[in-house]
Write a protein that holds these residues in place. Structure first.
Motif, PDB file in Angstrom:
ATOM      1  N   ILE A   2     -23.236   1.750  -2.386  1.00  0.00           N
ATOM      2  CA  ILE A   2     -22.705   2.613  -3.445  1.00  0.00           C
ATOM      3  C   ILE A   2     -23.415   2.239  -4.738  1.00  0.00           C
ATOM      4  CG2 ILE A   2     -20.820   1.215  -4.402  1.00  0.00           C
ATOM      5  CD1 ILE A   2     -20.313   4.807  -3.199  1.00  0.00           C
ATOM      6  N   LYS A   3     -23.620   3.213  -5.597  1.00  0.00           N
ATOM      7  CA  LYS A   3     -24.271   2.889  -6.877  1.00  0.00           C
ATOM      8  C   LYS A   3     -23.307   2.155  -7.794  1.00  0.00           C
ATOM      9  CE  LYS A   3     -28.147   4.855  -5.827  1.00  0.00           C
ATOM     10  NZ  LYS A   3     -29.358   4.053  -5.608  1.00  0.00           N
ATOM     11  N   GLU A   4     -22.152   2.789  -8.017  1.00  0.00           N
ATOM     12  CA  GLU A   4     -21.150   2.212  -8.909  1.00  0.00           C
ATOM     13  C   GLU A   4     -19.832   2.912  -8.662  1.00  0.00           C
ATOM     14  OE1 GLU A   4     -22.024   1.313 -13.206  1.00  0.00           O
ATOM     15  OE2 GLU A   4     -20.558   2.927 -13.506  1.00  0.00           O
ATOM     16  N   ARG A   5     -18.748   2.128  -8.591  1.00  0.00           N
ATOM     17  CA  ARG A   5     -17.431   2.710  -8.339  1.00  0.00           C
ATOM     18  C   ARG A   5     -16.364   1.892  -9.046  1.00  0.00           C
ATOM     19  NH1 ARG A   5     -13.976   1.690  -3.118  1.00  0.00           N
ATOM     20  NH2 ARG A   5     -12.194   3.061  -3.461  1.00  0.00           N
ATOM     21  N   CYS A   6     -15.616   2.563  -9.920  1.00  0.00           N
ATOM     22  CA  CYS A   6     -14.482   1.932 -10.594  1.00  0.00           C
ATOM     23  C   CYS A   6     -13.330   1.856  -9.593  1.00  0.00           C
ATOM     24  CB  CYS A   6     -14.082   2.753 -11.817  1.00  0.00           C
ATOM     25  SG  CYS A   6     -12.662   2.112 -12.716  1.00  0.00           S
ATOM     26  N   LEU A   7     -12.805   0.674  -9.361  1.00  0.00           N
ATOM     27  CA  LEU A   7     -11.837   0.472  -8.289  1.00  0.00           C
ATOM     28  C   LEU A   7     -10.408   0.775  -8.718  1.00  0.00           C
ATOM     29  CD1 LEU A   7     -13.111  -2.835  -6.603  1.00  0.00           C
ATOM     30  CD2 LEU A   7     -13.646  -0.463  -6.002  1.00  0.00           C
ATOM     31  N   ASP A   8      -9.704   1.445  -7.847  1.00  0.00           N
ATOM     32  CA  ASP A   8      -8.264   1.599  -7.944  1.00  0.00           C
ATOM     33  C   ASP A   8      -7.661   0.185  -7.931  1.00  0.00           C
ATOM     34  OD1 ASP A   8      -5.583   2.033  -7.422  1.00  0.00           O
ATOM     35  OD2 ASP A   8      -5.907   2.840  -5.416  1.00  0.00           O
ATOM     36  N   GLU A   9      -6.686  -0.063  -8.794  1.00  0.00           N
ATOM     37  CA  GLU A   9      -6.131  -1.414  -8.889  1.00  0.00           C
ATOM     38  C   GLU A   9      -5.435  -1.862  -7.611  1.00  0.00           C
ATOM     39  OE1 GLU A   9      -4.001  -2.655 -12.270  1.00  0.00           O
ATOM     40  OE2 GLU A   9      -5.503  -1.972 -13.712  1.00  0.00           O
ATOM     41  N   GLU A  10      -5.083  -0.916  -6.725  1.00  0.00           N
ATOM     42  CA  GLU A  10      -4.441  -1.264  -5.464  1.00  0.00           C
ATOM     43  C   GLU A  10      -5.454  -1.549  -4.351  1.00  0.00           C
ATOM     44  OE1 GLU A  10      -1.079  -1.750  -4.963  1.00  0.00           O
ATOM     45  OE2 GLU A  10      -1.174  -1.681  -7.149  1.00  0.00           O
ATOM     46  N   THR A  11      -6.741  -1.619  -4.686  1.00  0.00           N
ATOM     47  CA  THR A  11      -7.776  -1.890  -3.691  1.00  0.00           C
ATOM     48  C   THR A  11      -7.684  -3.330  -3.195  1.00  0.00           C
ATOM     49  OG1 THR A  11      -9.278  -0.316  -4.763  1.00  0.00           O
ATOM     50  CG2 THR A  11     -10.259  -1.918  -3.259  1.00  0.00           C
ATOM     51  N   TYR A  12      -7.692  -3.501  -1.880  1.00  0.00           N
ATOM     52  CA  TYR A  12      -7.732  -4.840  -1.281  1.00  0.00           C
ATOM     53  C   TYR A  12      -9.193  -5.264  -1.155  1.00  0.00           C
ATOM     54  CZ  TYR A  12      -2.750  -4.662  -0.139  1.00  0.00           C
ATOM     55  OH  TYR A  12      -1.381  -4.601  -0.208  1.00  0.00           O
ATOM     56  N   ILE A  13      -9.541  -6.376  -1.795  1.00  0.00           N
ATOM     57  CA  ILE A  13     -10.940  -6.785  -1.892  1.00  0.00           C
ATOM     58  C   ILE A  13     -11.539  -7.118  -0.529  1.00  0.00           C
ATOM     59  CG2 ILE A  13     -12.537  -8.435  -2.934  1.00  0.00           C
ATOM     60  CD1 ILE A  13     -11.250  -6.468  -4.900  1.00  0.00           C
ATOM     61  N   THR A  14     -10.804  -7.810   0.325  1.00  0.00           N
ATOM     62  CA  THR A  14     -11.365  -8.185   1.634  1.00  0.00           C
ATOM     63  C   THR A  14     -11.646  -6.953   2.485  1.00  0.00           C
ATOM     64  OG1 THR A  14      -9.092  -8.541   2.429  1.00  0.00           O
ATOM     65  CG2 THR A  14     -10.325 -10.489   1.693  1.00  0.00           C
ATOM     66  N   ALA A  15     -10.791  -5.925   2.391  1.00  0.00           N
ATOM     67  CA  ALA A  15     -11.023  -4.683   3.150  1.00  0.00           C
ATOM     68  C   ALA A  15     -12.282  -3.995   2.648  1.00  0.00           C
ATOM     69  CB  ALA A  15      -9.820  -3.752   3.021  1.00  0.00           C
ATOM     70  N   LEU A  16     -12.498  -4.021   1.332  1.00  0.00           N
ATOM     71  CA  LEU A  16     -13.681  -3.383   0.768  1.00  0.00           C
ATOM     72  C   LEU A  16     -14.950  -4.177   1.085  1.00  0.00           C
ATOM     73  CD1 LEU A  16     -14.733  -1.031  -0.845  1.00  0.00           C
ATOM     74  CD2 LEU A  16     -14.210  -2.256  -2.954  1.00  0.00           C
ATOM     75  N   LEU A  17     -14.834  -5.496   1.154  1.00  0.00           N
ATOM     76  CA  LEU A  17     -15.986  -6.327   1.516  1.00  0.00           C
ATOM     77  C   LEU A  17     -16.482  -6.003   2.920  1.00  0.00           C
ATOM     78  CD1 LEU A  17     -15.130  -9.832   0.013  1.00  0.00           C
ATOM     79  CD2 LEU A  17     -17.260  -8.558  -0.331  1.00  0.00           C
TER      80      LEU A  17
END
Length: 629
Positions: free
Chosen positions: A599-614
């Protein structure tokens, strides 16, 4: 019947006296030549059932007000024209970034291949259909063409391993949709109470529609009263929801292309043909407030207030109406005095930008009339000429869920100025309906009053039959109802589209690496050696259960955050604020960005789980930046 004719005006006046305009029009439009009025009126489409007769009286009353205001007479009459055969397909392929499929000289050949590799079966079918139509048209005209055979575009032999897996996933999406899209799980074969209200953003909408169609779940569209519209909900996604404005301009360009293909695939799957209109060529004012294009208005406004996204005059009108109080009965329905509104309009043109307009003397109903005048005076429709027919065709889709999905795609397709202006208007309409107990402006009331102002664009001011006029009235009012009621869902970028963007980016990266393999090998090796220590440090942190977060705009430039299964983007921001020394930094002004990788750039929703996104983007870097609201 011509809406400017005396007979039309008299019919409208009659309906105001009797309150029976709907019933009389239904019978008149449905009666066969020579039949008596006692026979059964024409069958109304189900989309009309949600709007009672009094509501539609208000619609035609608003049309009469528009006619009497005189602004329609001063505007240039323009007929919208449907694109010629083949012309529409060629324009569609160009807009979808697939010009190379009919023009070998197009410069985006490799990018087109990458885009095609991400498509689902229904999306691929939409592309094939338009390529084949264009090919047949060119053959009829005996013109030389270089349109490839559709079998060559998607031939299986050319698929990479990843593409084959994508096709397999698309082909098996029927099972996925049955389990997710219809709200059915292992324990709920029939779907249960939530089956029709769960919005699945992970599977292509057109694939869901195909599964619905194959399941022979054929029903007529249903439209409910205000208090019976379904409460659609989106299941929580651990990788976070993505809204318009969260992505880079480069990735949003890919989103728009994919959404165009997906929107067309959805209508194709449901057997609905949508004819695009040609772009309007009209004389447009180059300055001023009313009758000026959105792009020109925003250029004017941004010279005064950089970053303006919604015309300042519209912002001031909405703010003034709210400051005067939204409890006023009929705040959007009751018109201001026509002569006074015209005088105020002229005064605004001369005093608004000078900052000397006497807002304190502007009456609330006059301000509401000016707001509606601003919308319908736009030289190009707020919903655009290109997608006007698609918006008006939404109610042909068989379920409320599919109608909502189509509106989601159409909102994403709008140019940024139109989309931002529409959003501001819908939010304002919602605030009006929040006071419905006092102002008597329910969702239905707002919809029927605003529909003619939004949909009566220049090209549609033409002679139409009574039945067509009534169908247009009820249809457009229902579309406005859906836009207002579900606005919080419509600015969401579906996850399946974002996943396609990620795959598109990965395909482009692979191509770039292949091209550079020999020519830049030595430079790459040097670069790798230079970054080796940094990469080793990053890998060590990841393996040790930490993530490195950069914040170059702030005094706390970098920090390590421990990874846990429950770590969210909000937790990272909280940790950062606990260490940031600057007192001027506010939580609401910060966003954690996912950058790089797929992805180039994405502002994350505060409810995003970091390990799932990794797991989804293991090569991403994490940056905290301030955001502009």
């Amino acid at each position: 019947m011509d809406r400017s004719s005396p007979s039309w005006r008299q019919a409208t006046v009659d309906h105001r006296k009797t309150g029976q305009y709907n019933v009389q029009r239904c019978k008149a439009a449905g009666a066969a030549p020579g039949s008596s009025s006692g026979k059964t009126p024409y069958q109304r489409c189900s989309s009309q059932d949600s709007l009672d007769e009094q509501a539609m009286v208000d619609y035609f009353k608003e049309v009469e007000i528009i006619q009497r205001s005189g602004d329609a007479e001063t505007q240039e009459e323009v007929q919208l024209k449907v694109a010629d055969e083949g012309e529409q397909e060629e324009a569609w392929l160009m807009e979808a970034g697939l010009a190379t499929l009919f023009d070998e000289s197009a410069s985006d050949g490799e990018d087109s291949i990458a885009l095609l590799s991400t498509l689902t079966r229904t999306q691929a079918a939409a592309v094939e259909r338009r390529v084949e139509t264009l090919k047949q048209t060119l053959r009829k005209r005996n013109k030389p063409y270089s349109v490839p055979d559709v079998r060559e575009i998607f031939k299986p032999a050319s698929q990479s391993k990843d593409e084959a897996e994508s096709t397999e996933r698309s082909g098996s999406s029927k099972q996925e949709v049955e389990g997710l899209g219809n709200g059915a799980g292992p324990g709920t074969p029939g779907g249960g109470a939530d089956a029709e209200t769960d919005i699945n953003l992970e599977v292509s909408f057109s694939e869901q529609a195909l599964t619905y169609k194959e399941g022979l779940k054929v029903t007529q569209p249903q439209n409910e009263a205000d208090d019976r519209l379904p409460d659609f909900r989106v299941s929580q996604d651990k990788t976070g929801q993505t809204r318009v404005g969260d992505l880079s301009a480069e990735d949003m360009k890919k989103v728009r292309r994919l959404v165009l293909i997906e929107m067309s695939a959805l209508f194709d799957t449901c057997g609905i043909e949508v004819k695009a209109h040609k772009a309007l060529k009209v004389r447009v004012r180059e300055s001023g407030l009313f009758g000026v294009s959105l792009s020109t208005l925003l250029e004017q406004d941004q010279r005064r207030i950089p970053g303006t996204k919604v015309p300042l005059i519209l912002q001031h009108l909405m703010s003034h109406i709210e400051e005067q109080g939204l409890d006023t009965e009929g705040v959007l329905r009751i018109p201001g005095a026509a002569t006074r509104v015209k005088a105020v309009c002229h005064e605004l043109e001369h005093k608004f930008y000078e900052g000397v307009f006497p807002w304190q003397s502007l009456k609330q109903h006059d301000a509401a009339s000016l707001l509606k005048l601003f919308i319908r005076e736009l030289p190009y429709p707020l919903l655009t000429v290109e997608y006007f027919s698609a918006f008006t065709s939404v109610l042909k889709l068989p379920t409320k869920k599919q109608q909502l999905q189509a509106l989601n795609l159409l909102v994403l397709l709008l140019p940024e100025p139109n989309r931002d202006t529409l959003k501001a208007l819908l939010e304002f309409f919602q605030r009006v309906t929040d006071h419905k107990d006092r102002n008597k402006m329910t969702l239905n009331n707002v919809a029927v009053v605003m529909a003619p102002n939004i949909f009566m664009c220049k090209g549609f001011r033409s002679k139409i039959s009574e039945q067509q006029e009534f169908a247009m009235a009820t249809g457009t009012a229902n579309i406005v109802r859906l836009l207002v009621r579900y606005q919080n869902l419509l600015w969401t970028i579906p996850k399946f589209v974002l996943n396609q963007v990620r795959k598109h980016n990965m395909e482009n990266q692979r191509k770039m690496h292949r091209d550079r393999a020999v020519k830049k090998l030595l430079k790459k090796m040097a670069y790798d050696r230079e970054r080796a220590s940094d990469k080793q440090e990053k890998n060590t942190e990841a393996e040790g259960g930490f993530m490195r977060v950069q914040a170059p705009q702030f005094s706390k430039v970098s920090m390590a955050v421990q990874l846990t299964e429950d770590l969210k983007a909000s937790d990272v921001l909280t940790h950062f604020l606990s260490q940031e020394r600057s007192p001027s930094v506010k939580r609401e002004d910060l966003c954690l960005y996912e950058m790089g990788g797929n992805i180039k750039e994405r502002c994350l929703d505060e409810e995003t789980y970091i390990t799932a996104l990794l797991e989804l983007n293991p090569s991403a870097e994490w940056v905290i930046k301030s955001v502009q609201h």
